[in-house]
Design a protein around this motif. Structure first.
Motif, PDB file in Angstrom:
ATOM      1  N   VAL A 292      14.002  18.711  66.408  1.00  0.00           N
ATOM      2  CA  VAL A 292      13.914  19.623  65.325  1.00  0.00           C
ATOM      3  C   VAL A 292      13.856  18.930  64.013  1.00  0.00           C
ATOM      4  O   VAL A 292      13.972  19.494  62.588  1.00  0.00           O
ATOM      5  CB  VAL A 292      15.449  20.387  65.129  1.00  0.00           C
ATOM      6  N   HIS A 293      13.676  17.557  63.787  1.00  0.00           N
ATOM      7  CA  HIS A 293      13.351  16.871  62.608  1.00  0.00           C
ATOM      8  C   HIS A 293      11.984  16.216  62.457  1.00  0.00           C
ATOM      9  O   HIS A 293      11.476  15.636  63.407  1.00  0.00           O
ATOM     10  CB  HIS A 293      14.603  15.805  62.521  1.00  0.00           C
ATOM     11  N   LEU A 294      11.362  16.225  61.355  1.00  0.00           N
ATOM     12  CA  LEU A 294      10.074  15.713  61.093  1.00  0.00           C
ATOM     13  C   LEU A 294       9.903  15.248  60.159  1.00  0.00           C
ATOM     14  O   LEU A 294      10.692  15.104  58.938  1.00  0.00           O
ATOM     15  CB  LEU A 294       9.204  17.306  60.988  1.00  0.00           C
ATOM     16  N   ALA A 295       8.994  14.040  60.250  1.00  0.00           N
ATOM     17  CA  ALA A 295       8.335  13.346  58.924  1.00  0.00           C
ATOM     18  C   ALA A 295       7.041  13.600  58.713  1.00  0.00           C
ATOM     19  O   ALA A 295       6.071  13.352  59.665  1.00  0.00           O
ATOM     20  CB  ALA A 295       8.680  11.899  59.027  1.00  0.00           C
ATOM     21  N   TYR A 296       6.557  13.966  57.419  1.00  0.00           N
ATOM     22  CA  TYR A 296       5.031  14.318  57.149  1.00  0.00           C
ATOM     23  C   TYR A 296       4.336  13.085  57.197  1.00  0.00           C
ATOM     24  O   TYR A 296       4.723  12.067  56.482  1.00  0.00           O
ATOM     25  CB  TYR A 296       4.870  14.945  55.875  1.00  0.00           C
TER      26      TYR A 296
END
Length: 312
Positions: free
Chosen positions: A230-234
């Motif tokens: 559920v955690h993202l880095a663009y």
């Protein structure tokens, strides 16, 4: 925000991608000092406490982008030594790929040439490559198209470079394998986050393409790891690559948080902007004084002259 942790002279510390790689001795020193002076938390802990309005003073979270094997081989032992948690944002297509990421390949290709001539669209790059500086300039001009341009056009640019380069030995893919990703995921100090499938500049894609990159990368990780991600880095993550649309789509796909690469500190107001969070990049040449200056917040306070950080 880190990318790579390398031993002196190892792959990843070359002139083209040098800024992405921190020497292991420097990394050990940095993590030791941060562990002593900061409240080092995982990304999930930071997000939880921010939402609850209970983020402690001097809170800090360590992140790595892309998913390099040296995160396991070199970074993890240091994190274990100082009991510091970290999040590694994995780009699933780079794990699956037979060849290294384009920026690693591009450095090797440019290094093999004595001269280069490439149509970049807005200009034609023609340059004699007689020094590392010449190669660095050529690399940056081409890489800038990969960071900001249309992905299909950039593939044609890379094809031009490959056509000019001599046959070079098969390059080792520096990325983690799926077995290694699972090993990291099982470690109590490590959180695995998403980083899309192919690492594109999202702003150059259609809505459906952005959703595909976010959703497919998320689902692939969840399939491999057996739990929600559920955690993202663009990818790239500057204002040119991440805007209101990308933030909205990251929320729609189901990400609880998302980090950009815009420089800044987390503050109370970011609890309402959890998918547009800033970070501080630690680069190859950063001294301990540089790191302390970045962590102090003064650099960005002065830079924006007291204005609150812009949120998307």
């Amino acid at each position: 925000m880190y990318h790579r942790v390398s031993t002196s002279g190892s792959a990843g510390a070359g002139w083209g991608n040098r800024s992405l790689s921190v020497d292991i001795a420097d990394f050990d020193r940095q993590i030791r000092v941060l562990s002593e002076r900061q409240n080092c938390l995982s990304v999930p802990e930071v997000i939880d406490r921010m939402v609850e309005g209970q983020l402690p003073g001097k809170a800090l979270t360590i992140t790595f982008d892309d998913g390099y094997r040296d995160n396991l081989d070199h970074a993890l032992p240091v994190l274990e030594r100082w009991s510091v948690p970290a999040t590694i944002y994995v780009c699933t297509g780079l794990v699956d790929a037979a060849r290294p990421p384009w920026w690693v390949e591009l450095e090797a290709l440019v290094a093999s040439l004595d001269e280069i001539a490439v149509d970049l669209g807005s200009e034609r790059l023609v340059r004699t490559l007689s020094s590392d500086w010449d190669r660095f300039v050529a690399f940056q001009k081409i890489a800038d198209q990969g960071r900001r341009g249309d992905p299909a056009t950039f593939q044609r640019i890379m094809a031009q470079v490959r056509d000019q380069a001599p046959e070079i030995a098969e390059m080792t893919n520096p990325m983690l394998s799926w077995e290694e990703v699972r090993r990291l995921d099982a470690h109590p100090l490590i959180t695995i986050g998403a980083h899309t499938v192919t690492h594109p500049p999202l702003a150059r894609l259609s809505d459906s393409e952005v959703i595909g990159e976010l959703e497919e990368g998320k689902k692939r990780l969840e399939h491999e790891l057996g739990h929600p991600v559920v955690h993202l880095a663009y990818p790239f993550g500057e204002v040119e690559q991440v805007g209101v649309r990308e933030v909205r789509l990251a929320e729609a796909v189901g990400f609880r948080s998302a980090f950009t690469t815009r420089a800044g500190h987390l503050c109370r107001s970011h609890a309402g902007h959890l998918r547009a969070l800033p970070r501080l990049m630690v680069a190859h040449d950063d001294s301990m004084l540089d790191l302390e200056w970045k962590c102090s917040g003064l650099q960005h306070l002065i830079g924006r002259r007291g204005r609150r950080l812009v949120t998307l």
